[in-house]
Design an enzyme around this catalytic site. Structure first.
Site, PDB file in Angstrom:
ATOM      1  N   ARG A  70      73.683  27.740  41.868  1.00 10.06           N
ATOM      2  CA  ARG A  70      73.652  28.881  42.344  1.00 10.06           C
ATOM      3  C   ARG A  70      74.969  29.689  41.972  1.00 10.06           C
ATOM      4  O   ARG A  70      76.063  29.266  41.976  1.00 10.06           O
ATOM      5  CB  ARG A  70      73.674  29.042  43.939  1.00 10.06           C
ATOM      6  CG  ARG A  70      71.837  28.859  44.434  1.00 10.06           C
ATOM      7  CD  ARG A  70      72.033  28.720  45.921  1.00 10.06           C
ATOM      8  NE  ARG A  70      70.773  28.826  46.377  1.00 10.06           N
ATOM      9  CZ  ARG A  70      70.021  27.536  46.674  1.00 10.06           C
ATOM     10  NH1 ARG A  70      70.585  26.349  46.541  1.00 10.06           N
ATOM     11  NH2 ARG A  70      68.910  27.638  47.327  1.00 10.06           N
ATOM     12  N   HIS A 103      76.749  31.388  46.890  1.00 13.03           N
ATOM     13  CA  HIS A 103      75.834  30.347  48.024  1.00 13.03           C
ATOM     14  C   HIS A 103      75.637  29.099  47.591  1.00 13.03           C
ATOM     15  O   HIS A 103      74.631  28.473  47.885  1.00 13.03           O
ATOM     16  CB  HIS A 103      74.565  31.187  48.448  1.00 13.03           C
ATOM     17  CG  HIS A 103      74.989  32.496  49.295  1.00 13.03           C
ATOM     18  ND1 HIS A 103      75.333  32.565  50.311  1.00 13.03           N
ATOM     19  CD2 HIS A 103      74.800  33.756  48.677  1.00 13.03           C
ATOM     20  CE1 HIS A 103      75.640  33.842  50.797  1.00 13.03           C
ATOM     21  NE2 HIS A 103      75.129  34.685  49.501  1.00 13.03           N
ATOM     22  N   ARG A 116      69.028  27.862  55.862  1.00 15.94           N
ATOM     23  CA  ARG A 116      69.860  27.202  55.022  1.00 15.94           C
ATOM     24  C   ARG A 116      71.156  28.187  55.348  1.00 15.94           C
ATOM     25  O   ARG A 116      71.126  29.281  55.197  1.00 15.94           O
ATOM     26  CB  ARG A 116      69.683  27.293  53.621  1.00 15.94           C
ATOM     27  CG  ARG A 116      70.855  26.607  52.620  1.00 15.94           C
ATOM     28  CD  ARG A 116      70.344  26.937  51.205  1.00 15.94           C
ATOM     29  NE  ARG A 116      71.134  26.155  50.225  1.00 15.94           N
ATOM     30  CZ  ARG A 116      72.284  26.751  49.721  1.00 15.94           C
ATOM     31  NH1 ARG A 116      72.531  27.941  49.737  1.00 15.94           N
ATOM     32  NH2 ARG A 116      72.929  26.016  48.823  1.00 15.94           N
ATOM     33  N   ASN A 118      73.662  37.029  56.317  1.00 11.70           N
ATOM     34  CA  ASN A 118      75.057  36.438  56.339  1.00 11.70           C
ATOM     35  C   ASN A 118      75.456  36.382  57.899  1.00 11.70           C
ATOM     36  O   ASN A 118      74.986  36.834  58.733  1.00 11.70           O
ATOM     37  CB  ASN A 118      76.050  37.508  55.537  1.00 11.70           C
ATOM     38  CG  ASN A 118      75.903  37.452  54.048  1.00 11.70           C
ATOM     39  OD1 ASN A 118      75.427  36.252  53.733  1.00 11.70           O
ATOM     40  ND2 ASN A 118      76.219  38.204  53.475  1.00 11.70           N
ATOM     41  N   PHE A 127      77.391  44.224  42.558  1.00 10.46           N
ATOM     42  CA  PHE A 127      77.333  43.025  43.039  1.00 10.46           C
ATOM     43  C   PHE A 127      78.007  42.247  42.043  1.00 10.46           C
ATOM     44  O   PHE A 127      78.784  41.319  42.295  1.00 10.46           O
ATOM     45  CB  PHE A 127      75.931  42.403  43.349  1.00 10.46           C
ATOM     46  CG  PHE A 127      76.090  41.368  44.194  1.00 10.46           C
ATOM     47  CD1 PHE A 127      76.503  41.349  45.346  1.00 10.46           C
ATOM     48  CD2 PHE A 127      75.590  39.992  43.760  1.00 10.46           C
ATOM     49  CE1 PHE A 127      76.452  39.952  46.082  1.00 10.46           C
ATOM     50  CE2 PHE A 127      75.563  38.725  44.354  1.00 10.46           C
ATOM     51  CZ  PHE A 127      76.216  38.901  45.652  1.00 10.46           C
ATOM     52  N   HIS A 143      64.278  35.091  49.202  1.00 11.14           N
ATOM     53  CA  HIS A 143      64.177  36.374  48.377  1.00 11.14           C
ATOM     54  C   HIS A 143      63.614  37.297  49.411  1.00 11.14           C
ATOM     55  O   HIS A 143      62.696  37.339  50.069  1.00 11.14           O
ATOM     56  CB  HIS A 143      63.001  36.234  47.389  1.00 11.14           C
ATOM     57  CG  HIS A 143      62.735  37.336  46.696  1.00 11.14           C
ATOM     58  ND1 HIS A 143      63.533  38.508  46.368  1.00 11.14           N
ATOM     59  CD2 HIS A 143      61.380  37.623  46.131  1.00 11.14           C
ATOM     60  CE1 HIS A 143      62.803  39.611  45.624  1.00 11.14           C
ATOM     61  NE2 HIS A 143      61.659  39.103  45.529  1.00 11.14           N
ATOM     62  N   ARG A 170      68.397  43.810  45.269  1.00 12.23           N
ATOM     63  CA  ARG A 170      68.357  42.587  45.728  1.00 12.23           C
ATOM     64  C   ARG A 170      66.973  41.851  45.577  1.00 12.23           C
ATOM     65  O   ARG A 170      66.618  40.880  45.116  1.00 12.23           O
ATOM     66  CB  ARG A 170      68.596  41.985  47.178  1.00 12.23           C
ATOM     67  CG  ARG A 170      70.133  42.165  47.388  1.00 12.23           C
ATOM     68  CD  ARG A 170      70.609  41.861  48.842  1.00 12.23           C
ATOM     69  NE  ARG A 170      70.442  40.502  49.387  1.00 12.23           N
ATOM     70  CZ  ARG A 170      70.224  40.224  50.605  1.00 12.23           C
ATOM     71  NH1 ARG A 170      70.282  41.090  51.545  1.00 12.23           N
ATOM     72  NH2 ARG A 170      70.282  38.898  50.943  1.00 12.23           N
ATOM     73  N   TYR A 196      66.977  38.682  43.068  1.00 17.41           N
ATOM     74  CA  TYR A 196      66.778  37.137  43.678  1.00 17.41           C
ATOM     75  C   TYR A 196      65.544  36.622  43.068  1.00 17.41           C
ATOM     76  O   TYR A 196      65.423  35.421  42.624  1.00 17.41           O
ATOM     77  CB  TYR A 196      66.452  37.400  45.445  1.00 17.41           C
ATOM     78  CG  TYR A 196      67.604  37.240  46.038  1.00 17.41           C
ATOM     79  CD1 TYR A 196      67.858  36.280  47.063  1.00 17.41           C
ATOM     80  CD2 TYR A 196      68.448  38.394  46.100  1.00 17.41           C
ATOM     81  CE1 TYR A 196      68.871  36.137  47.786  1.00 17.41           C
ATOM     82  CE2 TYR A 196      69.690  38.500  47.168  1.00 17.41           C
ATOM     83  CZ  TYR A 196      69.695  37.172  47.816  1.00 17.41           C
ATOM     84  OH  TYR A 196      71.092  37.404  48.481  1.00 17.41           O
ATOM     85  N   ARG A 256      67.101  29.489  37.956  1.00 17.81           N
ATOM     86  CA  ARG A 256      67.546  28.323  38.485  1.00 17.81           C
ATOM     87  C   ARG A 256      66.702  27.359  38.524  1.00 17.81           C
ATOM     88  O   ARG A 256      66.954  26.078  38.356  1.00 17.81           O
ATOM     89  CB  ARG A 256      68.151  28.673  39.813  1.00 17.81           C
ATOM     90  CG  ARG A 256      69.573  29.328  40.064  1.00 17.81           C
ATOM     91  CD  ARG A 256      69.969  29.360  41.351  1.00 17.81           C
ATOM     92  NE  ARG A 256      70.008  27.779  41.770  1.00 17.81           N
ATOM     93  CZ  ARG A 256      69.495  27.020  43.063  1.00 17.81           C
ATOM     94  NH1 ARG A 256      68.510  27.647  43.498  1.00 17.81           N
ATOM     95  NH2 ARG A 256      69.604  25.824  42.949  1.00 17.81           N
TER      96      ARG A 256
END
Length: 667
Positions: free
Chosen positions: A62, A65, A101, A137, A150, A329, A348, A352, A359
């Site tokens: 990632r 994170h 997570r 967060n 970002f 997401h 976002r 995401y 990934r």
């Protein structure tokens, strides 16, 4: 043949900011929107190019994170949100499987846990109506107001590109260069420099959805909400020296704590709550713009209503298969919950999904077991990389007759059907700018400062002084002090004094009508002591009966006893968990020294560190001579002496309800 010095052979040349194709850009701070308050437009090619390139910078780790830990659990709804949302999993008594997570933001997978950083707090709800991801967060506000920036804030916070250092730290020039120039980051920076930036554990960490969401109930009434996670154990942090020790002694401190707690049956719990606001055309409340992700609404203005409880009760079976491959997401929504035009949230929604495709090897990441919905799926998607589903039927399209019209579209009036919540859009022109209400960067940062207790303010000052002291460029240090002067003159003066700089020349004077929000302080309340770790220090002459008495008391109180002895083996019938060689004060919340402990450098270190870190210390019988031996004042707050072990432990338990002996910081 062109020379090696030709422009074609070199990157990042020229005086103008351009697209990847060389087109000069007039603005890279604002997404293209339908008016200042409108939704972000899909045609914003610069946003997509910038975000897409950023999302694909790391393979396969990632980008942010990367360092995380996770657990399975359940969420049980209280039903108290049913009046504002028709979301099925929020009806009374509904139990939903979840996977949560936690993560740090800046560091790589190999970085340490207890760094000063923002923490991710993301929960995947496997509801009967599909997956809902609450991607948040441990800090309620963000660095930036628009997703197009970002890549900039993360590039600034990541290790500097010339030497790839420092790792998992914001104490360097590029970070402070960016945030001192981009003052909308001030509020978040205040939180990160506070004790919130170094949580004691994931179990004692608050969580926030950050953005404002739009919800709809069964009658079609809409509201705006903000999501909050409140740990039942309270919100607690490490102190700075303790965090530095932790990272050297046990860089896996947070992930180990979470896994050990679950394995021991001390299941971490949080209450999910919401702040509810009227869904007005202005999308503001008491002058606070609800679409500005750098702003919060104080709980004194709008209380957080508890709507359910999360319990984490099962560790992952395989880190890679679950913790590493889980894909969150914010666009994973369920009927009754929808997004707003918050420009950070809008970006976002694109970022995401794009990141997960990169990934996890393609568009079929939702088929990875940890990501699979726990309800029927019939999406007509086919093939692609890592396709594992064996599809049947011959008509993967709609409309069709060959498969009998299957799958069928749902009834839009059914509460289980996802339909975007209708919202009237204002007449506007497409443009790159933000609402005027986004321009206030300091009022809420000042509110945060004024809400902290003196000891918390001192920690924040020390954090700014340390971080800025790591910057080589004095211009950057002075510029950030000037920014702090717009928050509070005393704050700027104290930081400047530590750095040997001018006390600050703010472009904007601090607001003089800002009220404190006591809910933002971590100090002053009392909390359950469940799961607190107490070190029982024994010596060659310690009576084993006292060890048994202490352990039984702590276990009955829900705490975790850790027996420490000069060597391994047993003290009587009690197994030794730590020897003098392996014991560390950083893994303990309090110390109990029993009679029969001799002077020893390790005992002295445990005592002095626990004393400096404001931890509670109980000393039984003749062991109180060790306090004088190692310079720990027996009269200090949070230091208990006496002959009766149970009496001492009762005082220790009462003290631990406050987490630390905060009054000792003033003594």
């Amino acid at each position: 043949m062109p020379s090696k010095d030709s422009q074609a052979d070199q990157a990042q040349q020229g005086d103008w900011l351009t697209s990847a194709q060389g087109a000069r850009l007039v603005d890279t701070d604002h997404s293209l929107k339908a008016g200042p308050r409108g939704p972000v437009l899909l045609q914003d090619h610069h946003l997509r190019e910038k975000i897409t390139h950023f999302d694909h910078e790391r393979i396969p780790e990632r980008v942010v994170h990367a360092r995380g830990a996770a657990a399975h659990g359940t969420f049980v709804s209280y039903g108290t949100a049913s009046n504002v949302t028709k979301a099925e999993f929020l009806r009374k008594g509904v139990e939903t499987p979840v996977f949560t997570r936690f993560s740090s933001v800046v560091g790589s997978r190999g970085s340490a846990d207890a760094v000063r950083d923002t923490r991710g707090f993301s929960t995947k709800f496997y509801t009967s109506d599909g997956v809902f991801d609450l991607v948040g967060n441990n800090i309620p506000v963000f660095f930036i107001q628009d997703a197009v920036k970002f890549p900039d804030v993360v590039h600034a916070a990541k290790p500097q590109p010339d030497r790839e250092i420092p790792q998992a730290q914001s104490a360097h020039d590029t970070f402070w260069d960016f945030v001192s120039l981009h003052t909308e980051a001030t509020h978040h920076t205040m939180w990160q420099m506070s004790d919130r930036g170094i949580p004691r554990s994931f179990r004692t960490m608050e969580g926030f959805g950050i953005h404002t969401f739009r919800v709809e109930n069964s009658d079609g009434d809409t509201s705006l909400v903000k999501f909050h996670w409140k740990p039942t154990a309270g919100v607690h942090s490490l102190v700075w020296e303790e965090a530095q020790m932790v990272n050297g002694i046990d860089p896996d401190f947070h992930r180990r704590d979470l896994a050990d707690a679950i394995e021991a049956g001390a299941f971490p719990e949080w209450e999910l709550g919401i702040q509810v606001f009227p869904d007005t055309p202005e999308e503001t409340f008491e002058g606070i713009d609800l679409l500005d992700p750098t702003k919060l609404v104080p709980e004194e203005l709008v209380a957080v209503q508890p709507i359910g409880k999360l319990t984490l009760n099962r560790n992952p079976s395989n880190y890679f298969a679950e913790t590493e491959q889980v894909a969150f997401h914010p666009g994973h929504l369920v009927p009754g919950i929808d997004v707003t035009n918050d420009p950070l949230l809008q970006g976002r929604l694109f970022s995401y999904l794009d990141t997960q495709i990169s990934r996890l090897g393609g568009p079929n990441f939702s088929q990875i077991p940890i990501n699979r919905p726990h309800c029927p799926v019939n999406d007509l998607f086919r093939d692609g990389m890592h396709q594992t589903a064996v599809h049947t039927g011959v008509a993967p399209y709609k409309p069709n007759t060959l498969d009998g019209g299957n799958p069928f579209t749902a009834d839009p009036d059914d509460d289980h059907t996802f339909v975007e919540i209708a919202q009237e859009l204002p007449k506007s022109v497409k443009e790159r700018r933000s609402p005027v209400s986004f321009d206030d960067h300091f009022t809420q940062a000042r509110m945060f400062w004024l809400s902290l207790t003196p000891v918390e303010q001192s920690h924040l000052v020390d954090a700014f002084t340390f971080e800025l002291g790591k910057c080589w460029d004095e211009t950057i240090r002075q510029r950030e002090v000037d920014v702090l002067a717009a928050v509070d003159a005393e704050l700027a003066q104290r930081v400047a004094s530590g750095l040997g700089l001018s006390p600050g020349r703010p472009n904007t004077p601090p607001a003089d009508d800002v009220a404190a929000s006591p809910a933002l302080s971590q100090i002053g309340e009392k909390w359950p002591v469940d799961g607190r770790r107490v070190g029982i220090v024994t010596g060659p002459k310690t009576d084993p009966k006292h060890v048994v008495t202490a352990r039984d008391f702590l276990v009955e109180a829900g705490m975790v006893p850790i027996t420490i002895a000069p060597v391994g083996g047993r003290v009587g019938d009690v197994p030794v968990e730590r020897t003098y060689l392996t014991a560390a004060s950083s893994e303990l919340d309090a110390l109990l020294l029993l009679d029969g402990v001799d002077a020893d450098p390790v005992v002295g270190l445990l005592l002095s560190e626990a004393w400096r870190h404001l931890k509670f210390i109980a000393v039984a019988g003749g062991a109180d001579a060790l306090l004088e031996e190692y310079g720990v004042p027996a009269s200090d707050p949070g230091i208990f002496t006496g002959a009766q072990v149970k009496s001492l432990l009762t005082k220790l338990r009462t003290g631990l309800e406050e987490h630390r002996a905060w009054s000792r910081a003033d003594s």
